[in-house]
Design an enzyme around this catalytic site. Structure first.
Site, mmCIF file in Angstrom:
data_model
loop_
_atom_site.group_PDB
_atom_site.id
_atom_site.type_symbol
_atom_site.label_atom_id
_atom_site.label_comp_id
_atom_site.label_asym_id
_atom_site.label_seq_id
_atom_site.Cartn_x
_atom_site.Cartn_y
_atom_site.Cartn_z
ATOM 1 N N GLU A 41 76.093 18.211 2.669
ATOM 2 C CA GLU A 41 77.139 16.997 2.694
ATOM 3 C C GLU A 41 78.575 17.453 2.954
ATOM 4 O O GLU A 41 79.201 16.714 3.496
ATOM 5 C CB GLU A 41 77.164 16.477 1.145
ATOM 6 C CG GLU A 41 75.906 15.426 0.860
ATOM 7 C CD GLU A 41 75.647 14.648 1.889
ATOM 8 O OE1 GLU A 41 76.652 13.966 2.552
ATOM 9 O OE2 GLU A 41 74.593 13.916 1.942
ATOM 10 N N TYR A 123 83.000 10.105 -1.959
ATOM 11 C CA TYR A 123 81.651 9.791 -0.994
ATOM 12 C C TYR A 123 80.523 11.122 -1.478
ATOM 13 O O TYR A 123 79.663 10.935 -1.723
ATOM 14 C CB TYR A 123 82.098 9.920 0.610
ATOM 15 C CG TYR A 123 80.460 10.297 1.212
ATOM 16 C CD1 TYR A 123 79.552 9.227 1.298
ATOM 17 C CD2 TYR A 123 80.484 11.597 1.527
ATOM 18 C CE1 TYR A 123 78.340 9.508 1.728
ATOM 19 C CE2 TYR A 123 79.205 11.792 2.245
ATOM 20 C CZ TYR A 123 78.111 11.090 2.313
ATOM 21 O OH TYR A 123 76.932 11.220 2.771
ATOM 22 N N ASP A 141 80.013 6.179 3.172
ATOM 23 C CA ASP A 141 80.396 6.647 4.423
ATOM 24 C C ASP A 141 80.677 5.756 5.225
ATOM 25 O O ASP A 141 80.553 4.681 5.153
ATOM 26 C CB ASP A 141 79.530 7.909 4.462
ATOM 27 C CG ASP A 141 78.226 7.429 5.420
ATOM 28 O OD1 ASP A 141 77.953 6.171 5.158
ATOM 29 O OD2 ASP A 141 77.473 8.164 6.189
#
Length: 352
Positions: A41, A123, A141
DNA sequence: CACGCGTGGCT
DNA sequence: TAGCCAAGCGT
């Protein structure tokens, strides 16, 4: 809130048949590895999947666990990050790993604790929570913003409507199916965004959401979401110097730890200005003397400006900047041990 | 909160 | 081609 949402069932059914195989993604029936999810991520922030895959594999090879990452030197982490961009992510990732190890070595399992870690915001915290720990959250996102804007045919422009899209997106996972499979639901949204609901030319004919998508029904999906126009990029100029010493070593300079390309090594360079440099002015700023030979020009596009660098090498190098702070001679074959930007790799290629 | 912060692929 | 934009965060 027990309202049933039609979206989750459609997304999960599509995901069961069309999900992508990705190195950080748990195989069907296997539990996710939260460290793999966290690392991927961070790398995926503002970066495409195909770019990230080889970097992710090299990181897992060198740092199999979060403890290995925390123990590693910042130079090791930064050099593996070379070319991936947004280099503060690498420093924050290293610091994040150390914060986790200091707290006992387990990645936090709540969104609030995750957000306290370096480099993890709204996020990424929601992504780790939902994908890494299979807990219900909708990570919002660019993909999710785009899908949401199209589902509800929101015609106002980003970035002003970010909060509105985020609040709409958080209603997408209502319904039992999404609550039972939060990780698959989140990844289903990403896969649909990347392969179907693309920014340009979305493949609405293949989309599992087409029957419930207002933009698709109105035939305006390709035009959404709208974006406010961006400011024009200024052009900046600089001169870099390719100085070879004995044993084919080349003189490098480490950029400051703040600002553009922070902490990466570059050829000795003038400052970057919005005016064209002439060689005498460049030499004066560097404190160099003597005669220099023009090698060539390179261009590089950053987020906020375009950079044009002219490259020179000395006919006979007679100065001694090696005494100055932050300079070092490196053999080009050893350069992969030191963090270096794509810009500088481009510059070096031009000199060879 | 608007801006600084990389790079590469796609159209 | 030149612009657009990507699994955003920190300040």
């Amino acid at each position: 809130m027990s309202t049933n949402s039609p979206y989750a069932d459609l997304i999960l059914h599509w995901y069961d048949h069309h999900q992508r195989i990705l190195p950080w993604r748990a195989k069907k029936g296997e539990a996710p590895n939260p460290y793999h999810v966290l690392l991927s991520e961070i790398m995926l922030q503002q970066t495409q999947v195909a770019t990230v895959i080889p970097y992710f594999n090299r990181f897992i090879q060198d740092f199999p666990t979060i403890c290995d990452l925390a123990k590693a030197s910042l130079d090791h982490v930064m050099s593996l990050w070379t070319g991936l961009g947004y280099y503060s992510r690498a420093r924050n990732l290293h610091q994040c790993a150390q914060q986790i190890v200091d707290q006992g070595g387990n990645i936090p399992t709540t969104i609030n604790e995750l957000k306290k870690l370096s480099g993890i915001g709204d996020y990424t915290a929601a992504a780790i929570y939902s994908i890494g720990f299979n807990q219900p959250a909708v990570p919002v996102d660019g993909n999710v913003e785009r899908i949401t804007a199209r589902l509800f045919a929101i015609k106002e422009s980003l970035p002003a409507i970010k909060p509105k899209l985020a609040s709409l997106a958080k209603m997408l996972n209502q319904g039992q199916a999404a609550q039972e499979r939060p990780g698959d639901f989140a990844q289903g949204l990403f896969d649909i965004g990347a392969t179907i609901c693309k920014p340009k030319n979305p493949l609405c004919l293949l989309c599992p959401l087409s029957a419930v998508c207002k933009a698709c029904l109105d035939n305006i999906a390709n035009d959404l979401p709208k974006r406010s126009p961006k400011a024009a990029k200024p052009i900046k100029y600089g001169i870099s110097f390719f100085i070879q010493g004995s044993n084919n070593n080349v003189l490098f300079h480490k950029r400051p730890m703040k600002g553009v390309l922070a902490g990466t090594w570059q050829l000795p360079s003038t400052s970057w200005e919005e005016k064209v440099w002439d060689l005498p002015a460049g030499l004066k700023q560097m404190g160099y003397t003597g005669d220099w030979e023009y090698i060539g020009d390179i261009n590089h596009v950053f987020t906020h400006f375009i950079l044009k660098i002219s490259l020179y090498k000395p006919i006979i190098f007679q100065d001694s900047p090696i005494n100055a702070e932050g300079y070092a001679w490196y053999n080009l074959s050893q350069l992969d041990k030191y963090p270096c930007s794509s810009l500088m790799k481009k510059a070096i290629d031009c000199c060879l």
